[in-house]
Scaffold this active site. Structure first.
Site, mmCIF file in Angstrom:
data_model
loop_
_atom_site.group_PDB
_atom_site.id
_atom_site.type_symbol
_atom_site.label_atom_id
_atom_site.label_comp_id
_atom_site.label_asym_id
_atom_site.label_seq_id
_atom_site.Cartn_x
_atom_site.Cartn_y
_atom_site.Cartn_z
ATOM 1 N N CYS A 87 -17.356 -23.303 -1.980
ATOM 2 C CA CYS A 87 -17.663 -22.119 -1.181
ATOM 3 C C CYS A 87 -18.522 -21.159 -1.988
ATOM 4 O O CYS A 87 -18.465 -21.106 -3.202
ATOM 5 C CB CYS A 87 -16.368 -21.437 -0.735
ATOM 6 S SG CYS A 87 -15.290 -20.946 -2.075
ATOM 7 N N ILE A 226 -2.176 -25.240 -13.107
ATOM 8 C CA ILE A 226 -1.268 -24.243 -13.679
ATOM 9 C C ILE A 226 -0.646 -23.474 -12.524
ATOM 10 O O ILE A 226 -1.136 -22.434 -12.094
ATOM 11 C CB ILE A 226 -2.014 -23.281 -14.623
ATOM 12 C CG1 ILE A 226 -2.804 -24.058 -15.678
ATOM 13 C CG2 ILE A 226 -1.035 -22.335 -15.314
ATOM 14 C CD1 ILE A 226 -3.682 -23.168 -16.550
#
Length: 252
Positions: A87, A226
């Site tokens: 994007c 993460i």
């Protein structure tokens, strides 16, 4: 959770010494940081000292930059233009072969997996545009004292350029910093991080095979996923201490 607004896209044209470099889709926030970070990432400048002026012309959708030395746009454009995926599509003029000529990263900073999870959480709760819209990327740097600094944008690469620009303008030392991002770590993202000199780069999502190969070559530690109970160390530079058990850390 009900979001109060939609993400913002802002087409802006970057001019260097009066010459039209390209038009980019950005979020209308921290544009000076983006300009400095992008021009540094693309080797147009070596430091903010190479800039005489940056002016944001919001009414015409322009960023006007003047450098202290001549800029040969034709020579610059002889390099192949590459459109980055994702994007807020960005543009880079660096190829994989160009990036392999970068100086290998040096830093003595080490961190634990639990520390990265903690800082990723702090990053998430200090990302106001994402919390407002649910549709933003972010980039975060963590200094040696654990203080975090966040920049956001519709494009993951734009967010990284913004945080690099901020670090350059604040004269921060790359060997002291960790870079965290919400977006996929692709080769062009890794190249931005390596050119600045980050020794540890982490994301809430994946890294590409090409990025990992480049990271191993340039001595950059890359950590992905993460989030929650997942974390994955892709490289083996010795900068991440695996202090979590398998149940929490996943397949390391």
């Amino acid at each position: 959770m009900n979001r109060k607004s939609c993400p913002d896209e802002y087409p802006i044209t970057l001019f260097v010494n009066g010459q039209n470099l390209a038009t980019y889709q950005l979020t209308n926030r921290d544009l000076e940081d983006w300009a400095v970070g992008y021009l540094y990432s693309e080797a147009v400048i070596s430091s903010p000292n190479d800039l005489k002026m940056i002016r944001i012309d919001e009414s015409r959708g322009r960023i006007l930059v003047e450098t202290t030395s001549d800029f040969d746009i034709d020579l610059f454009r002889e390099k192949q233009m590459n459109f980055s995926a994702g994007c807020g599509r960005g543009i880079t003029f660096f190829s994989m072969s160009d990036v392999k000529s970068f100086t290998k990263v040096k830093t003595n900073r080490t961190v634990s997996l639990s520390y990265l999870l903690k800082k990723r959480h702090e990053f998430a709760i200090n990302s106001p545009l994402y919390l407002e819209t649910g549709g933003m990327h972010g980039a975060c740097i963590v200094d040696r004292e654990g203080k975090i600094y966040v920049r956001e944008d519709i494009g993951r690469h734009n967010a990284v350029d913004k945080i690099i620009g901020f670090a350059l303008r604040e004269n921060m030392k790359p060997e002291d910093l960790i870079l965290l991002t919400t977006g996929r770590i692709s080769y062009e993202m890794l190249s931005k991080a390596a050119r600045f000199g980050f020794g540890i780069v982490g994301s809430r999502t994946a890294a590409t095979k090409q990025a990992i190969q480049l990271a191993n070559y340039l001595n950059v530690e890359v950590i992905g996923y993460i989030r929650g109970k997942m974390i994955n160390v892709y490289t083996s530079c010795g900068r991440v201490l695996k202090d979590l058990n398998d149940k929490v850390a996943g397949d390391l």
